[in-house]
Write an enzyme that holds these catalytic residues in place. Structure first.
Site, PDB file in Angstrom:
ATOM      1  N   ASP A 475       5.095  -3.780  -5.689  1.00 62.40           N
ATOM      2  CA  ASP A 475       4.096  -3.354  -4.574  1.00 62.40           C
ATOM      3  C   ASP A 475       3.883  -4.864  -3.991  1.00 62.40           C
ATOM      4  OD1 ASP A 475       3.386  -1.702  -2.730  1.00 62.40           O
ATOM      5  OD2 ASP A 475       1.708  -0.843  -3.963  1.00 62.40           O
ATOM      6  N   GLU A 478       3.684  -8.994   0.976  1.00 67.49           N
ATOM      7  CA  GLU A 478       3.655  -9.221   2.355  1.00 67.49           C
ATOM      8  C   GLU A 478       2.766 -10.401   2.829  1.00 67.49           C
ATOM      9  OE1 GLU A 478       4.819  -4.817   1.514  1.00 67.49           O
ATOM     10  OE2 GLU A 478       2.837  -6.126   1.318  1.00 67.49           O
ATOM     11  N   ASP A 539       3.717   3.152   3.062  1.00 63.64           N
ATOM     12  CA  ASP A 539       3.090   4.045   3.209  1.00 63.64           C
ATOM     13  C   ASP A 539       3.112   5.141   4.526  1.00 63.64           C
ATOM     14  OD1 ASP A 539       2.286   3.031   0.950  1.00 63.64           O
ATOM     15  OD2 ASP A 539       0.533   1.960   1.749  1.00 63.64           O
TER      16      ASP A 539
END
Length: 751
Positions: A475, A478, A539
């Site tokens: 996860d 970024e 998401d």
């Protein structure tokens, strides 16, 4: 810190430095917002150099020089209309013998194969080595087989193969790309192209910044009438990027509903029959006909242009691109099954309860994912199960595996100051340093350019894989800082976009080393990340708009070279309304990988309508019954770099209608899926491509090619699912997990 003034046409004043953008349109810049590189190319303080003419070229070596003419950007008034134009500039540099007025700089042309040719253009007298790039799986070697080189009397140089040609025009200098029949596909713009328009477009050029003398290049290509351009990453916008402005800068956009992307990819192709891989890790902004209808302006932070140009159909171009940047090995069979998840299961008891209820309700499933709550403190990654809530995690994993469940675990590469590993990571110097080269930012960000960091991190992940964990959720990724210094000596400008690729590779390598299986579950990506499946769409909003954005994002990523992709079925952000969940489920299970994840409840037995369990089961059973078809299609995808979640244009490039459809898709090569997008609808318009009739997979109804308004069956899944007439699809009796599939019982149904 030196700053310079940027004056935009709209009169907006923005301060910027090369190392750090502090404001955007008078608003403070926030960490990890996208970088719009185009602003630098409308800056009065920069010096501009226009590609003017071919100074020299050696057809034997493929190397030559371009003469660049020095220019300045000058304001212009016409009856109270203010614009600016490039004008010739006499250099004031001293000494003028050291800084040429109009420099001659190197470029090269290197054929790779009959479909691929590489063009490199340098804006400085030194050359950086790009062949060791982590984006490439091999060093592309010069291969003249099938290529011929011609030099015209006027100095033009043409490289031609049976697939197409590239011509370097001598005066004015430009690149012209043509197909095998001699049709012009695109060309770079020169100043002379402005003679026929009052809108003066900067031609192919580079800038030297007044702030720090750094350079950036600006290739500008033509866009033809009705030209369509695809790729550039996991974008939720329309698939055809013409008319859009796209920032290739890895961000956390908070979901697939904005122009920003978790997975920007510096690759695109056109319906004209060419594609381009922009081999760079630095931020790129593409203005694809947004500011001028006929120009694809590619604003690069990189000082060099290193482009691979491909010829062919969309499938051919994807195969050529992925032959350079890599294709994934086949993920394990179990990964194609149902992943059941939420944010979060907090205990062994919850995990075992979910496993039990999946089996009690006969919902086929292969994976249970523990998200942020398996640590002692929610979200605080320490790679250890909570001792209070997981009494014997190794036994739990072994027990669940006996029931046909693999375990997936969440983690991330950032460490808050309260994390127990924070001091150790500082002491061992395993973090990304700030712009001063000293302390970290608020969080420690693991520096994957440091072999010691990779070793430390893989030790933690490897222990979990050895314990029996099947997959790690990779996860975030970024937020690698731009204003930073990395262990390899590079700054965030070179490393920010590469961070996801290094992160993906690090987890994938240790997983494969310990388990022999090629599987991760990742959110961020860059060119080359497709080698490390699987990536999911982030998401998504729990809305119909979130569903449409997810479709666009998955199709666009597939057109950017990613064979395998998934998403959060039903959306992530809030409890999924049952009506939306029902419409989303068929799409979720007719995707290469299927995960129900988000805010609870995601488990079907928690919904008030008890019939929903039956509906969820029906969707899951459809996928498990199609496993022979899915595995065959997945294997073909790994061999060729084609996506499982596939835009119609890939299979039907000769059908003009297929290029315009971006809200339905092909699952593999044969199954067409048109999700129901609007609440309350039971039918929708569906485009059926090609020249064969189509058979409704659920009802058996027959349809001719073209547009139809089709109703989803009342007792079936809420989606339109069709296959071409005469197609055989392999099925298998439904099993409760993939390890129980009876592969001797495979049967075919002909439609």
């Amino acid at each position: 810190m030196k700053k310079h003034l940027i004056l935009f046409l709209l009169g907006i004043v923005t301060f910027q430095t090369y190392s750090e953008i502090t404001t955007i349109n008078n608003h403070p810049y926030l960490l990890s917002l996208p970088k719009d590189i185009s602003a630098d190319f409308n800056d009065l303080s920069n010096t501009y150099f226009i590609a003017d003419s071919l100074a020299s070229f050696d057809t034997n070596s493929g190397e030559g020089k371009i003469l660049w003419k020095r220019q300045q950007l000058m304001p212009r008034q016409a009856f109270n209309t203010n614009t600016f134009l490039l004008q010739p500039l006499n250099s004031l540099d001293f000494p003028d013998t050291a800084y040429p007025q109009d420099p001659e700089l190197d470029f090269s042309i290197v054929p790779i194969n009959e479909n691929t040719i590489r063009i490199r253009i340098h804006t400085a007298p030194y050359h950086r080595d790009q062949d060791s790039s982590i984006m490439l799986v091999k060093t592309p070697l010069k291969n003249m087989d099938g290529w011929k080189v011609f030099r015209a009397a006027n100095g033009d140089v043409t490289y031609a193969s049976k697939e197409g040609s590239v011509t370097i025009k001598a005066d004015p200098w430009r690149i012209v790309i043509k197909d095998a029949a001699g049709k012009e596909l695109t060309k770079t713009r020169a100043w002379v192209d402005n003679d026929s328009t009052q809108v003066k477009i900067n031609p192919f050029s580079f800038i030297k910044r007044g702030a720090d003398n750094s350079r950036s290049i600006n290739p500008v290509f033509s866009i033809g009438p009705n030209e369509k351009i695809f790729g550039l990453g996991e974008s939720p916008a329309a698939l055809n990027k013409v008319g859009q402005k796209v920032n290739l800068f890895v961000t956390d956009p908070q979901g697939p509903e904005t122009p920003d992307m978790y997975k920007p990819i510096p690759f695109f192709f056109s319906n004209q029959g060419y594609g381009i891989f922009m081999h760079t890790s630095e931020p790129v902004t593409l203005d694809l006909g947004q500011s001028y209808i006929g120009a694809n302006k590619i604003y690069m932070n990189d000082e060099d242009m290193d482009f691979f140009i491909f010829f062919g159909s969309p499938k051919q171009i994807l195969s050529e691109y992925t032959s350079l940047t890599g294709r994934p090995e086949m993920p394990p069979l179990w990964s194609f099954g149902t992943w059941m998840s939420r944010i979060s299961y907090f205990s062994e008891e919850e995990g075992r309860d979910v496993a039990s209820k999946l089996r009690e309700n006969k919902i086929p499933s292969d994976v249970i994912h523990f998200d942020t709550g398996w640590f002692e403190t929610d979200w605080e990654c320490d790679y250890e199960f909570s001792k209070e809530r997981f009494k014997d995690p190794k036994k739990m994993i072994a027990d669940l595996k006996k029931q046909g469940f693999h375990i997936s675990l969440w983690q991330l590469p950032y460490f808050v100051p309260g994390n127990k590993y924070f001091p150790e990571l500082i002491e061992k110097d395993l973090y990304v340093h700030n712009g001063n080269g000293t302390l970290p930012y608020e969080d420690v960000v693991l520096d994957f350019t440091n072999p010691a960091t990779v070793e430390w991190y893989q030790d933690k992940i490897g222990n979990l894989i050895e314990m029996g964990v099947g997959a790690i959720k990779v996860d975030f990724g970024e937020g690698a800082p731009i204003n930073a210094v990395y262990h390899n000596g590079k700054t965030g400008w070179q490393e920010h976009n590469l961070y996801p690729l290094r992160y993906n590779k690090t987890v994938s390598d240790i997983t494969k080393d310990k388990s022999g299986e090629n599987i991760i579950w990742a959110r961020s990506a860059w060119a080359g990340s497709q080698r490390y499946p699987v990536h999911w769409g982030g998401d998504a909003a729990t809305t119909s708009a979130g569903m449409l954005g997810t479709i666009h994002a998955g199709l666009s990523l597939g057109l950017s070279g990613f064979p395998f992709w998934s998403h959060d079925i039903g959306g992530f952000v809030t409890d999924t309304p049952e009506e939306l969940y029902r419409r989303w489920l068929p799409m979720g299970f007719l995707t290469s990988h299927s995960r129900a994840h988000g805010a609870p409840p995601t488990e079907p037995w928690l919904f008030e309508n008890k019939d929903f369990v039956d509906y969820f089961r029906k969707a899951a059973e459809l996928k498990y019954s199609l496993m022979p078809y899915i595995i065959e299609e997945a294997q073909e995808s790994t061999l060729n770099g084609w996506p499982m979640f596939r835009a119609l244009l890939l299979e039907y490039p000769e059908d003009p209608g297929a290029w315009k459809v971006d809200d339905q898709y092909l699952f593999g090569s044969k199954i067409l899926v048109a999700p129901i997008l609007n609440p309350g609808d039971t039918n929708r318009d569906v485009y059926l491509p090609g020249n064969k009739n189509w058979i409704d997979y659920q009802t058996g109804d027959k349809y001719t090619p073209g547009w139809h308004n089709i109703k989803a069956p009342q007792e079936g899944l809420q989606a339109i699912i069709l296959v071409p007439e005469g197609t055989s699809i392999k099925h298998v009796p439904v099993a409760q997990n993939t390890s129980e599939i009876d592969w001797e019982a495979v049967y075919e149904i002909e439609y």
